[in-house]
Motif scaffolding. Structure first.
Motif, PDB file in Angstrom:
ATOM      1  N   UNK A 150       0.832  -1.203   0.000  1.00 41.93           N
ATOM      2  CA  UNK A 150       0.000   0.000   0.000  1.00 41.93           C
ATOM      3  C   UNK A 150       0.865   1.251   0.000  1.00 41.93           C
ATOM      4  N   UNK A 151       0.305   2.329  -0.500  1.00 40.16           N
ATOM      5  CA  UNK A 151       0.998   3.631  -0.503  1.00 40.16           C
ATOM      6  C   UNK A 151       0.361   4.615   0.481  1.00 40.16           C
ATOM      7  N   UNK A 152      -0.531   4.145   1.341  1.00 39.93           N
ATOM      8  CA  UNK A 152      -1.244   5.047   2.242  1.00 39.93           C
ATOM      9  C   UNK A 152      -0.387   5.565   3.388  1.00 39.93           C
ATOM     10  N   UNK A 153       0.604   4.791   3.807  1.00 45.10           N
ATOM     11  CA  UNK A 153       1.536   5.256   4.838  1.00 45.10           C
ATOM     12  C   UNK A 153       2.927   5.198   4.215  1.00 45.10           C
ATOM     13  N   UNK A 154       3.524   6.367   4.053  1.00 47.14           N
ATOM     14  CA  UNK A 154       4.812   6.478   3.389  1.00 47.14           C
ATOM     15  C   UNK A 154       5.855   7.032   4.355  1.00 47.14           C
ATOM     16  N   UNK A 155       7.106   6.908   3.984  1.00 43.76           N
ATOM     17  CA  UNK A 155       8.177   7.446   4.830  1.00 43.76           C
ATOM     18  C   UNK A 155       7.980   8.933   5.096  1.00 43.76           C
ATOM     19  N   UNK A 156       7.447   9.651   4.118  1.00 41.22           N
ATOM     20  CA  UNK A 156       7.232  11.090   4.293  1.00 41.22           C
ATOM     21  C   UNK A 156       6.146  11.401   5.325  1.00 41.22           C
ATOM     22  N   UNK A 157       5.391  10.409   5.743  1.00 40.35           N
ATOM     23  CA  UNK A 157       4.328  10.607   6.731  1.00 40.35           C
ATOM     24  C   UNK A 157       4.799  10.442   8.176  1.00 40.35           C
ATOM     25  N   UNK A 158       6.008   9.949   8.357  1.00 40.57           N
ATOM     26  CA  UNK A 158       6.501   9.647   9.715  1.00 40.57           C
ATOM     27  C   UNK A 158       6.529  10.907  10.582  1.00 40.57           C
ATOM     28  N   UNK A 159       6.901  12.052  10.020  1.00 43.69           N
ATOM     29  CA  UNK A 159       6.902  13.288  10.813  1.00 43.69           C
ATOM     30  C   UNK A 159       5.511  13.618  11.334  1.00 43.69           C
ATOM     31  N   UNK A 160       4.495  13.476  10.487  1.00 43.91           N
ATOM     32  CA  UNK A 160       3.115  13.744  10.913  1.00 43.91           C
ATOM     33  C   UNK A 160       2.684  12.749  11.988  1.00 43.91           C
ATOM     34  N   UNK A 162       4.592  11.138  14.114  1.00 47.15           N
ATOM     35  CA  UNK A 162       5.282  11.411  15.381  1.00 47.15           C
ATOM     36  C   UNK A 162       4.809  12.716  16.024  1.00 47.15           C
ATOM     37  N   UNK A 163       4.308  13.650  15.230  1.00 45.22           N
ATOM     38  CA  UNK A 163       3.778  14.899  15.777  1.00 45.22           C
ATOM     39  C   UNK A 163       2.499  14.656  16.574  1.00 45.22           C
ATOM     40  N   UNK A 164       1.592  13.897  16.005  1.00 45.67           N
ATOM     41  CA  UNK A 164       0.311  13.621  16.667  1.00 45.67           C
ATOM     42  C   UNK A 164       0.408  12.490  17.687  1.00 45.67           C
ATOM     43  N   UNK A 165       1.227  11.496  17.399  1.00 43.65           N
ATOM     44  CA  UNK A 165       1.281  10.263  18.187  1.00 43.65           C
ATOM     45  C   UNK A 165       2.744   9.946  18.527  1.00 43.65           C
ATOM     46  N   UNK A 166       3.336  10.670  19.465  1.00 44.13           N
ATOM     47  CA  UNK A 166       4.780  10.525  19.729  1.00 44.13           C
ATOM     48  C   UNK A 166       5.182   9.150  20.248  1.00 44.13           C
ATOM     49  N   UNK A 167       4.280   8.402  20.845  1.00 41.83           N
ATOM     50  CA  UNK A 167       4.604   7.068  21.357  1.00 41.83           C
ATOM     51  C   UNK A 167       4.100   6.001  20.394  1.00 41.83           C
ATOM     52  N   UNK A 168       4.562   6.103  19.156  1.00 41.62           N
ATOM     53  CA  UNK A 168       4.072   5.203  18.114  1.00 41.62           C
ATOM     54  C   UNK A 168       5.092   4.126  17.780  1.00 41.62           C
ATOM     55  N   UNK A 169       4.566   3.060  17.217  1.00 37.75           N
ATOM     56  CA  UNK A 169       5.357   1.996  16.624  1.00 37.75           C
ATOM     57  C   UNK A 169       4.775   1.784  15.236  1.00 37.75           C
TER      58      UNK A 169
END
Length: 198
Positions: A150-160, A162-169
């Protein structure tokens, strides 16, 4: 849409959410002209176009969907939203597919409105552009599961993310596309079990 609703609920009411799992959707503004979002649009449009009054049973609807929704697992997932009345035999969608089709551009967004009426429409763009969380952050544990195809979650989305959900995996299921739970149910359940049992 479930991931969008779950993310918004966690951001707006973090005290009510003990933990969060989001499947293959980032907290970004998508565009309907993007190929991956276009596939969602085509699926919804194909559902809306089926004349249910001319179908006698669920098999008829399944046959009508085959040309537009070729993946049997995705088609089976779509069919879970179809209901047949026991008395009349008439078919109806359990969800308001017409409203979803009309609002697809808005659904592509990530607009979260806090109780004060403000909005975070300036949320990060799908291309990784700048934006902000509007002060909304969910600090609880959050698992993002990405479909490997899928292309819905891309490397360029990691900043977003981590901004909203800092304790993410962030993890992925290689064999799955966007509809992870329909396309790869066993690996999805195994991953969820491992995460929840930790």
């Amino acid at each position: 849409m479930g991931g969008k609703v779950a993310k918004a609920a966690a951001l707006l009411h973090p005290d009510r959410v003990a933990g969060l799992v989001v499947m293959d959707i980032a907290p970004v503004q998508y565009r309907c002209d993007e190929p991956h979002w276009g596939s969602v649009k085509r699926t919804i449009e194909s559902i809306v176009s089926i004349p249910l009054d001319q179908c006698t049973d669920k098999r008829d609807v399944d046959r009508a969907l085959r040309s537009a929704v070729q993946d049997p697992a995705l088609r089976a997932f779509v069919m879970t939203n179809l209901d047949q009345c026991r008395d009349s035999g008439s078919l109806r969608w359990k969800i308001n597919v017409e409203a979803i089709a009309r609002q697809l551009n808005d659904i592509a967004g990530f607009d979260v409105c806090p109780s004060d009426g403000s909005s975070i429409k300036q949320s990060p763009a799908a291309d990784g552009g700048s934006g902000g969380s509007g002060g909304l952050v969910y600090n609880g544990d959050t698992l993002f599961i990405k479909g490997g195809a899928s292309k819905f979650v891309q490397n360029s989305h990691v900043d977003a993310i981590s901004t909203y959900f800092p304790n993410y995996l962030l993890t992925s299921i290689r064999s799955a596309g966007h509809w992870i739970h329909a396309e790869a149910p066993e690996p999805t359940l195994a991953m969820l079990k491992r995460y929840l049992d930790r």
